[in-house]
Design a protein around this motif. Sequence first.
Motif, PDB file in Angstrom:
ATOM      1  N   TYR A   9      16.891 -34.328  48.897  1.00 22.74           N
ATOM      2  CA  TYR A   9      18.230 -34.861  49.154  1.00 22.74           C
ATOM      3  C   TYR A   9      19.079 -34.755  47.886  1.00 22.74           C
ATOM      4  CZ  TYR A   9      21.945 -38.234  50.038  1.00 22.74           C
ATOM      5  OH  TYR A   9      23.167 -38.839  50.174  1.00 22.74           O
ATOM      6  N   SER A  10      20.271 -34.149  48.025  1.00 22.96           N
ATOM      7  CA  SER A  10      21.133 -33.990  46.854  1.00 22.96           C
ATOM      8  C   SER A  10      22.565 -34.449  47.117  1.00 22.96           C
ATOM      9  CB  SER A  10      21.134 -32.534  46.379  1.00 22.96           C
ATOM     10  OG  SER A  10      21.492 -31.668  47.435  1.00 22.96           O
ATOM     11  N   ASP A  11      22.787 -35.224  48.192  1.00 20.42           N
ATOM     12  CA  ASP A  11      24.077 -35.836  48.490  1.00 20.42           C
ATOM     13  C   ASP A  11      25.198 -34.798  48.594  1.00 20.42           C
ATOM     14  OD1 ASP A  11      25.984 -37.668  49.085  1.00 20.42           O
ATOM     15  OD2 ASP A  11      25.811 -38.844  47.238  1.00 20.42           O
ATOM     16  N   LEU A  12      25.031 -33.881  49.539  1.00 20.74           N
ATOM     17  CA  LEU A  12      26.085 -32.888  49.756  1.00 20.74           C
ATOM     18  C   LEU A  12      27.349 -33.517  50.330  1.00 20.74           C
ATOM     19  CD1 LEU A  12      24.161 -29.773  51.144  1.00 20.74           C
ATOM     20  CD2 LEU A  12      24.839 -30.318  48.809  1.00 20.74           C
ATOM     21  N   ALA A  13      27.234 -34.724  50.893  1.00 21.06           N
ATOM     22  CA  ALA A  13      28.437 -35.408  51.372  1.00 21.06           C
ATOM     23  C   ALA A  13      29.416 -35.629  50.224  1.00 21.06           C
ATOM     24  CB  ALA A  13      28.057 -36.744  52.006  1.00 21.06           C
ATOM     25  N   SER A  14      28.888 -35.876  49.031  1.00 21.75           N
ATOM     26  CA  SER A  14      29.754 -36.063  47.860  1.00 21.75           C
ATOM     27  C   SER A  14      30.140 -34.729  47.225  1.00 21.75           C
ATOM     28  CB  SER A  14      29.056 -36.939  46.821  1.00 21.75           C
ATOM     29  OG  SER A  14      28.799 -38.230  47.335  1.00 21.75           O
ATOM     30  N   ILE A  15      29.152 -33.873  46.989  1.00 24.40           N
ATOM     31  CA  ILE A  15      29.419 -32.608  46.291  1.00 24.40           C
ATOM     32  C   ILE A  15      30.276 -31.681  47.155  1.00 24.40           C
ATOM     33  CG2 ILE A  15      28.313 -30.573  45.294  1.00 24.40           C
ATOM     34  CD1 ILE A  15      25.925 -32.363  44.608  1.00 24.40           C
ATOM     35  N   GLY A  16      30.076 -31.730  48.478  1.00 27.12           N
ATOM     36  CA  GLY A  16      30.814 -30.833  49.361  1.00 27.12           C
ATOM     37  C   GLY A  16      32.308 -31.067  49.388  1.00 27.12           C
ATOM     38  N   THR A  17      32.749 -32.250  48.967  1.00 28.95           N
ATOM     39  CA  THR A  17      34.191 -32.507  48.959  1.00 28.95           C
ATOM     40  C   THR A  17      34.920 -31.584  47.988  1.00 28.95           C
ATOM     41  OG1 THR A  17      33.846 -34.270  47.337  1.00 28.95           O
ATOM     42  CG2 THR A  17      33.966 -34.915  49.637  1.00 28.95           C
ATOM     43  N   LEU A  18      34.199 -31.066  46.984  1.00 30.10           N
ATOM     44  CA  LEU A  18      34.827 -30.106  46.064  1.00 30.10           C
ATOM     45  C   LEU A  18      35.298 -28.872  46.832  1.00 30.10           C
ATOM     46  CD1 LEU A  18      32.257 -30.327  43.145  1.00 30.10           C
ATOM     47  CD2 LEU A  18      34.625 -31.138  43.091  1.00 30.10           C
ATOM     48  N   ALA A  19      34.473 -28.392  47.771  1.00 34.82           N
ATOM     49  CA  ALA A  19      34.865 -27.226  48.575  1.00 34.82           C
ATOM     50  C   ALA A  19      35.891 -27.629  49.636  1.00 34.82           C
ATOM     51  CB  ALA A  19      33.635 -26.609  49.230  1.00 34.82           C
TER      52      ALA A  19
ATOM     53  N   ASP B 253      16.531 -36.711  63.496  1.00 33.10           N
ATOM     54  CA  ASP B 253      16.761 -35.414  64.134  1.00 33.10           C
ATOM     55  C   ASP B 253      17.210 -34.332  63.161  1.00 33.10           C
ATOM     56  OD1 ASP B 253      16.603 -35.892  67.251  1.00 33.10           O
ATOM     57  OD2 ASP B 253      17.598 -37.635  66.397  1.00 33.10           O
ATOM     58  N   VAL B 254      18.079 -34.687  62.232  1.00 35.50           N
ATOM     59  CA  VAL B 254      18.627 -33.706  61.286  1.00 35.50           C
ATOM     60  C   VAL B 254      18.674 -34.337  59.905  1.00 35.50           C
ATOM     61  CG1 VAL B 254      20.578 -32.195  60.757  1.00 35.50           C
ATOM     62  CG2 VAL B 254      20.094 -32.776  63.136  1.00 35.50           C
ATOM     63  N   PRO B 255      18.160 -33.652  58.872  1.00 34.42           N
ATOM     64  CA  PRO B 255      18.306 -34.186  57.508  1.00 34.42           C
ATOM     65  C   PRO B 255      19.784 -34.360  57.158  1.00 34.42           C
ATOM     66  CG  PRO B 255      16.726 -32.374  57.560  1.00 34.42           C
ATOM     67  CD  PRO B 255      17.365 -32.420  58.908  1.00 34.42           C
ATOM     68  N   LEU B 256      20.081 -35.387  56.400  1.00 36.28           N
ATOM     69  CA  LEU B 256      21.473 -35.728  56.132  1.00 36.28           C
ATOM     70  C   LEU B 256      22.224 -34.593  55.433  1.00 36.28           C
ATOM     71  CD1 LEU B 256      23.710 -37.787  56.272  1.00 36.28           C
ATOM     72  CD2 LEU B 256      22.849 -38.816  54.167  1.00 36.28           C
ATOM     73  N   ASP B 257      21.605 -33.958  54.444  1.00 33.81           N
ATOM     74  CA  ASP B 257      22.274 -32.856  53.754  1.00 33.81           C
ATOM     75  C   ASP B 257      22.582 -31.710  54.705  1.00 33.81           C
ATOM     76  OD1 ASP B 257      22.575 -33.931  51.283  1.00 33.81           O
ATOM     77  OD2 ASP B 257      20.794 -33.017  50.391  1.00 33.81           O
ATOM     78  N   GLU B 258      21.627 -31.412  55.588  1.00 36.51           N
ATOM     79  CA  GLU B 258      21.843 -30.322  56.541  1.00 36.51           C
ATOM     80  C   GLU B 258      22.984 -30.666  57.503  1.00 36.51           C
ATOM     81  OE1 GLU B 258      19.329 -27.916  59.979  1.00 36.51           O
ATOM     82  OE2 GLU B 258      18.252 -29.040  58.437  1.00 36.51           O
ATOM     83  N   ARG B 259      23.043 -31.930  57.903  1.00 31.51           N
ATOM     84  CA  ARG B 259      24.124 -32.364  58.801  1.00 31.51           C
ATOM     85  C   ARG B 259      25.482 -32.223  58.116  1.00 31.51           C
ATOM     86  NH1 ARG B 259      23.590 -35.555  63.265  1.00 31.51           N
ATOM     87  NH2 ARG B 259      21.570 -36.419  62.649  1.00 31.51           N
ATOM     88  N   CYS B 260      25.566 -32.673  56.884  1.00 30.55           N
ATOM     89  CA  CYS B 260      26.845 -32.600  56.161  1.00 30.55           C
ATOM     90  C   CYS B 260      27.248 -31.154  55.892  1.00 30.55           C
ATOM     91  CB  CYS B 260      26.753 -33.375  54.849  1.00 30.55           C
ATOM     92  SG  CYS B 260      26.562 -35.155  55.057  1.00 30.55           S
ATOM     93  N   ALA B 261      26.273 -30.313  55.497  1.00 32.97           N
ATOM     94  CA  ALA B 261      26.575 -28.907  55.220  1.00 32.97           C
ATOM     95  C   ALA B 261      27.088 -28.211  56.473  1.00 32.97           C
ATOM     96  CB  ALA B 261      25.325 -28.201  54.694  1.00 32.97           C
TER      97      ALA B 261
END
Length: 1035
Positions: A636-646, A857-865
């Motif tokens: 888990y690397s918290d893409l919900a936070s990092i993805g906001t950059l994109a 059902d889905v890992p959180l990072d995969e869901r956010c990505a």
Amino acid sequence: MGTENPGRPSFPATPFAAAPPTMTPFSNSGSVVGSEASNLRPMRPTVPPNTSPPMTAGPAGSGESPAFRPAPPTRFNDPSLPTPPSSYGPPAAGTFNRFPTPPFGSMPPGPPARAPVVGQPPFQPPPSQVSPPLSFRPQGQIPGVPMGSPPPGVNTPQIDSSFPASRPNFQPSFPPTVSGYPAAGASSQLPLPGYVKQSNAPFQAPQGPPVQSPFQSPPVGYAPSAPTPSPHFLSQQGGLAQAPPVASPYGLHSSTMPPMGAMQGLIEDFSSLSIGSVPGSIDPGVDSKSLPRPLEGDVEPNSLPEGYSLNCNPRYLRLTTNAIPNSQSLVSRWHLPLGAVVCPLAQAPEGEEVSVLNFVSSGIIRCRRCRTYVNPFVTFTDSGRKWRCNICALLNDVPGDYFAHLDATGRRVDLDQRPELTKGSVEFVAPTEYMVRPPMPPLYFFLIDVSISSVRSGMIEVVAKTIKSCLDDLPGFPRTQIGFITYDSTVHFYNMKSSLTQPQMMVVSDLDDIFIPLPDDLLVNLSESRTVVEAFLDSLPTMFQDNLNMESAFGPALKAAFMVMSQLGGKLLIFQNTMPSLGVGRLKLRGDDPRAYGTDKEYSLRVPEDPFYKQMAADFTKFQIGVNVYAFSDKYSDLASIGTLAKYTGGQLYYYPSFQAANHSEKLSHELTRDLTRETAWEAVMRIRCGKGIRFTSYHGNFMLRSTDLVALPAVDCDKAYAMQLSLEETLLTNQTVYFQVALLYTASCGERRIRVHTAAAPVVSDLGEMYRQADTGAIVSMLSRLAIEKTMSSKLEDVRSNVHLRIVKALREYRNLYAVQHRLGGRLIYPESLKFLPLYGLALCKSTPLRGGYSDVPLDERCAAGFTMMALPVKNLLKLLYPSLVQLDDYLLKPSASADEFRKVMKRLPLTADSLDSRGLYVYDDGLQIVLWFGRMLSPDIAMNLLGPDAAAELSRVTLVERETEMSRRLMGLLKKLRESDPSYHQLCNLVRQGEQPREGFMVLTKLVEDQTGGTNGYVDWLIQLHRQVQQNA
């Protein structure tokens, strides 16, 4: 159906009994139904005075049928209802059309339906006696009961079931093995082309006991005659080569409803689906083979009238409905999103390149009030000296250098030499007044994680090799700029001055007060420092091969990259493998908390934890920096936070969970190559203008909104699309047409400042039915998916799925109420032809990665990505992701030769259900992001040996598909190559799965079959039944 001939009814065919030779046909003669022009609409049915309707036909071989005269039921004495003819007499020959009868509940049961005698002539009435057909339901009732009192002088035939010599002339053809008669609920439908139900099973009566008949049974050995479609029927069906079966018990049905009073004067084409279970049976009563499926993929709308041929291509701009409502009340009854999906830099259709125009002398022609660009919908007046803006209707002066005389029709004499007046999409070269600074050069800056996990996965080596291979193809030569920063627990800068032979590395360990150690030479001109850049990329994999640092100072490195790039702007590519753990922007493990799921706090896991990243994204956008994030972590690397950059810089998030170079290098290399080499629009802003009375109120996608209607896009390309919702500013629109114009101001890689303009027009309507007819399922689903993903940021997943379901229910219920047919078609789900795929796409959306299931059902990072990816996808790619293609390959591979025609045949898509998978077959599943080859358990060993060689018997999770020295292998690899070339935006890695290999088969294939019940979710049939029940409530 409605799509082939919009605005005119289609008449499904069914056999009728023939009239005796002595029968007198209708006195009025005319052309055959269907032979007139496509804009002919049948009039309200009337019965000529002093005319005796023909009698019902008797059995074959009998003489004349006696006339019967029952009194019309008083229940239907409503003068407001149209009076259809009592019955129809057949002409001597020709093909018949089905004229159904509504199943009125109070009517006494009549004789049962029977098949026609062999050799009977078919039936086709003249148009003067044609009433809009009702839906025929073979349940033995008396045909042709007049609604309301008959006109004076009309003899109403009496019908008496005690006479054995007479029978109604409505006789559908059923298989000869049927015992008993179809009761109420059985229906004879005409399936849509492509959805013909081919079943030899005898038809089971859905409801009620058999009705006793006073008539004789057909003779032994009797076979029903097959109806022969007339050329008129074929032309209405778009050249359908084979007539669909006339008595399929379930399936799609096209019907035309009668006018419902003054408010519904138009005759409407609609489709419906029979939904009715057999009493005492668990069978849902829906034939799954006949359900509508988008097996042709996305079909761009082209149903607008000829007057709108100057519109831009739909791949640039698609409206959710090509009929704009004229009032607020009409908008409130629409229930689906009203707006547009824009892909401003979409790849042009073959042979339709966007013209680039340079108005050097006159300057770009724009309206002085609303700033609309000149386009094909403006009009010229005053002998060509003035032009009227199509958006705000202001008269503008024509500059002298742009003047041209008008011909007798009011057209400019130089129209053929003016692409901006004849094409919906053009590109203007912008003069200096459109620049706030000199055009920036293309700039690529790389921020690379070099911690231990990056080294061990092989990511650094793949990235370095790919960047080096792309240096010659980076756009903007010789102006292109490039720079690098690497980081682990410290931040590393690289001096790449052209006078050096090797880059100089500078390390900054003060993370709390990050600074740039060298103001110049961190960004260099690629053509001048090419040797230094190549030396750095060659040494990068070995430079950190012994690095054991597990920390990540991602936040400070991000601030350092911003400080380097802020002077010019450009594209920042981040390669992130470890969760940020040091300095500003460090994150903590929060996604593995199952207690939050199902509660009101669940959504908080999908929004950024630290405002640092959203603030950084705002700063990046302000300085024209677009960010693309490549995430590789197996934890888990918290893409919900990092993805906001994109998200807020108009960028893109690429996710490679559990990345290993041995398995995933091809995918990473291809996608990074495309990111670096595709044509990019730099420092762009986009605005969409629309006519008086409407405006765009909300925008959805990956961007930052700079003002109420100005979309900031630091770097945009052909793989990005944006959605926006419309609202009416006025209670009532008075104009007949609304115009839309998308303008994208950007810097091309060659250094020119350009404006790409797309213009489209749509009619304003006062009829909700017309809005449904002109609906665009692709645009609606694209908008719905963006709205649903945004709603996951503030609501539970369950609530989001319920909201999608509810919107579809409301839309179908409104459409059902529009034509008030529920009292006669209670067992049918009625929907407009244009939205026949909407229920399936809605189900697929609820089962998509961002919305489905819960914590397990889905890992959180995969869901956010997946959410970030779907927010940016164009319509065609999104629909393919929601309903992927499933194709059987084994027959194609076994053929000795493979031509292009055979390739097109093999690419015939199958329904996404386990019933489509044969254990003796080989199938390919392609959703645009990945490819899965499914090997049946009983697949021929020869095929497996030819494709996999000695690995044919091994566990397929350990096998990599490579091209082998066999014809079959070469053919398969060629086919996969064509699949990838058809959608180059992502590289689909090929995964191999054998039937029964769990859990691999489950999460790679079985959970992706959206039509099946999986993990407690509805299948397609159950979803439709649930929709139907809710639509009927309060309908």
